[in-house]
Motif scaffolding. Structure first.
Motif, mmCIF file in Angstrom:
data_model
loop_
_atom_site.group_PDB
_atom_site.id
_atom_site.type_symbol
_atom_site.label_atom_id
_atom_site.label_comp_id
_atom_site.label_asym_id
_atom_site.label_seq_id
_atom_site.Cartn_x
_atom_site.Cartn_y
_atom_site.Cartn_z
ATOM 1 N N UNK A 1 54.614 -20.932 73.344
ATOM 2 C CA UNK A 1 54.341 -20.053 72.318
ATOM 3 C C UNK A 1 53.435 -18.969 72.688
ATOM 4 N N UNK A 2 53.746 -17.999 72.647
ATOM 5 C CA UNK A 2 53.171 -16.753 73.309
ATOM 6 C C UNK A 2 52.395 -15.788 72.144
ATOM 7 N N UNK A 3 51.725 -14.801 72.777
ATOM 8 C CA UNK A 3 50.683 -14.064 71.807
ATOM 9 C C UNK A 3 51.573 -12.873 71.406
ATOM 10 N N UNK A 4 51.215 -12.568 70.062
ATOM 11 C CA UNK A 4 52.029 -11.534 69.768
ATOM 12 C C UNK A 4 50.915 -10.543 69.269
ATOM 13 N N UNK A 5 51.363 -9.231 69.689
ATOM 14 C CA UNK A 5 50.565 -8.050 69.333
ATOM 15 C C UNK A 5 51.384 -7.159 68.494
ATOM 16 N N UNK A 6 50.697 -6.395 67.405
ATOM 17 C CA UNK A 6 51.429 -5.433 66.724
ATOM 18 C C UNK A 6 50.663 -4.399 66.839
ATOM 19 N N UNK A 7 51.388 -3.163 67.207
ATOM 20 C CA UNK A 7 50.734 -1.901 67.228
ATOM 21 C C UNK A 7 51.101 -0.972 65.877
ATOM 22 N N UNK A 8 49.960 -0.987 65.001
ATOM 23 C CA UNK A 8 50.409 -0.435 63.797
ATOM 24 C C UNK A 8 49.949 1.002 63.371
ATOM 25 N N UNK A 9 50.745 2.015 62.809
ATOM 26 C CA UNK A 9 50.157 3.358 62.611
ATOM 27 C C UNK A 9 50.766 3.781 61.204
ATOM 28 N N UNK A 10 50.799 5.022 60.891
ATOM 29 C CA UNK A 10 51.381 5.318 59.540
ATOM 30 C C UNK A 10 52.913 5.642 59.734
ATOM 31 N N UNK A 11 53.254 6.487 60.741
ATOM 32 C CA UNK A 11 54.609 6.830 60.884
ATOM 33 C C UNK A 11 55.410 5.988 61.494
ATOM 34 N N UNK A 12 54.743 5.174 62.569
ATOM 35 C CA UNK A 12 55.729 4.565 63.682
ATOM 36 C C UNK A 12 56.522 5.564 64.358
ATOM 37 N N UNK A 13 56.008 6.707 64.716
ATOM 38 C CA UNK A 13 57.033 7.570 65.444
ATOM 39 C C UNK A 13 56.311 7.941 66.716
ATOM 40 N N UNK A 14 55.171 8.021 66.867
ATOM 41 C CA UNK A 14 54.597 8.400 68.232
ATOM 42 C C UNK A 14 53.549 7.441 69.098
ATOM 43 N N UNK A 15 52.337 7.538 68.422
ATOM 44 C CA UNK A 15 51.266 6.555 69.004
ATOM 45 C C UNK A 15 51.609 5.177 69.053
ATOM 46 N N UNK A 16 52.160 4.469 68.027
ATOM 47 C CA UNK A 16 52.326 3.043 68.116
ATOM 48 C C UNK A 16 53.660 2.738 68.814
ATOM 49 N N UNK A 17 54.627 3.615 68.830
ATOM 50 C CA UNK A 17 55.857 3.713 69.720
ATOM 51 C C UNK A 17 55.330 3.682 71.453
ATOM 52 N N UNK A 18 54.542 4.586 71.476
ATOM 53 C CA UNK A 18 53.928 4.814 72.952
ATOM 54 C C UNK A 18 53.281 3.582 73.465
ATOM 55 N N UNK A 19 52.491 2.853 72.460
ATOM 56 C CA UNK A 19 51.709 1.643 72.751
ATOM 57 C C UNK A 19 52.896 0.581 72.889
ATOM 58 N N UNK A 20 53.775 0.682 71.920
ATOM 59 C CA UNK A 20 54.752 -0.430 72.079
ATOM 60 C C UNK A 20 55.328 -0.402 73.498
ATOM 61 N N UNK A 21 55.899 0.751 73.883
ATOM 62 C CA UNK A 21 56.512 0.860 75.242
ATOM 63 C C UNK A 21 55.597 0.505 76.314
ATOM 64 N N UNK A 22 54.422 0.655 76.174
ATOM 65 C CA UNK A 22 53.382 0.347 77.066
ATOM 66 C C UNK A 22 53.158 -1.094 77.342
ATOM 67 N N UNK A 23 53.073 -1.593 75.974
ATOM 68 C CA UNK A 23 52.524 -3.040 75.766
ATOM 69 C C UNK A 23 53.799 -3.896 76.472
ATOM 70 N N UNK A 24 55.107 -3.565 76.313
ATOM 71 C CA UNK A 24 56.267 -4.347 76.951
ATOM 72 C C UNK A 24 55.985 -4.281 78.575
ATOM 73 N N UNK A 25 55.823 -3.069 78.901
ATOM 74 C CA UNK A 25 55.990 -2.830 80.484
ATOM 75 C C UNK A 25 54.931 -3.690 81.027
ATOM 76 N N UNK A 26 53.590 -3.611 80.433
ATOM 77 C CA UNK A 26 52.433 -4.421 81.130
ATOM 78 C C UNK A 26 52.330 -5.834 80.861
ATOM 79 N N UNK A 27 53.156 -6.474 79.908
ATOM 80 C CA UNK A 27 53.107 -7.559 79.555
ATOM 81 C C UNK A 27 54.174 -8.286 80.774
ATOM 82 N N UNK A 28 55.128 -7.379 80.992
ATOM 83 C CA UNK A 28 56.052 -7.874 82.212
ATOM 84 C C UNK A 28 55.576 -7.616 83.297
ATOM 85 N N UNK A 29 54.938 -6.764 83.601
ATOM 86 C CA UNK A 29 54.230 -6.554 85.050
ATOM 87 C C UNK A 29 53.254 -7.601 85.249
#
Length: 142
Positions: free
Chosen positions: A1-29
């Motif tokens: 069972x892994x850890x789950x992180x949610x990046x939350x913003x208002x529109x989910x169009x920029x900052x949270x999307x960028x954070x999701x991209x980096x989150x997946x990248x660094x979790x794998x790295x």
């Protein structure tokens, strides 16, 4: 069972999307069993094209991401909620009973000026988000 992180913003169009991209990248790295999500309290319905562009500059493709509502992610199962709203006028959602961190970051989509100035605003926020996400993922023991 892994850890789950949610990046939350208002529109989910920029900052949270960028954070999701980096989150997946660094979790794998860092080879960590961490699941990454992003969502918005009032999803815009799109991922900002400049967010896609500046992430591509880092070799991370978020072009297939989509703007999601809070109901579309496992909100009650999250271990960490990171809110990324910066402006006081924005309504960052509050998720009860979860380790919540607030990263106050201005919305690069609200920057006015030339195309170059807008892109530069996105790069500045992208780099700030990358540093924060990298440190967060690195600090989590799984």
């Amino acid at each position: 069972m892994g850890i789950k992180i949610g990046f939350i913003c208002t529109g989910n169009s920029a900052r949270s999307q960028i954070a999701e991209g980096f989150g997946k990248f660094y979790a794998e790295k860092f080879k960590k069993n961490i699941e990454i999500y992003s969502a918005g309290s009032n999803p815009s319905g799109h991922v900002h094209p400049v967010a896609i562009k500046v992430m591509a500059e880092k070799g991370i493709d978020i072009s297939k991401n989509r703007s999601k509502s809070l109901e579309e992610i496992p909100l009650k199962d999250l271990d960490y909620v990171i809110t990324l709203c910066g402006d006081a006028a924005e309504t960052c959602p509050v998720i009860p009973d979860v380790d919540t961190q607030h990263w106050e970051l201005p919305d690069p989509a609200k920057v006015e000026g030339t195309e170059d100035e807008k892109v530069e605003a996105f790069r500045k926020i992208r780099d700030e988000i990358e540093e924060k996400v990298k440190n967060l993922i690195d600090s989590i023991i799984v």
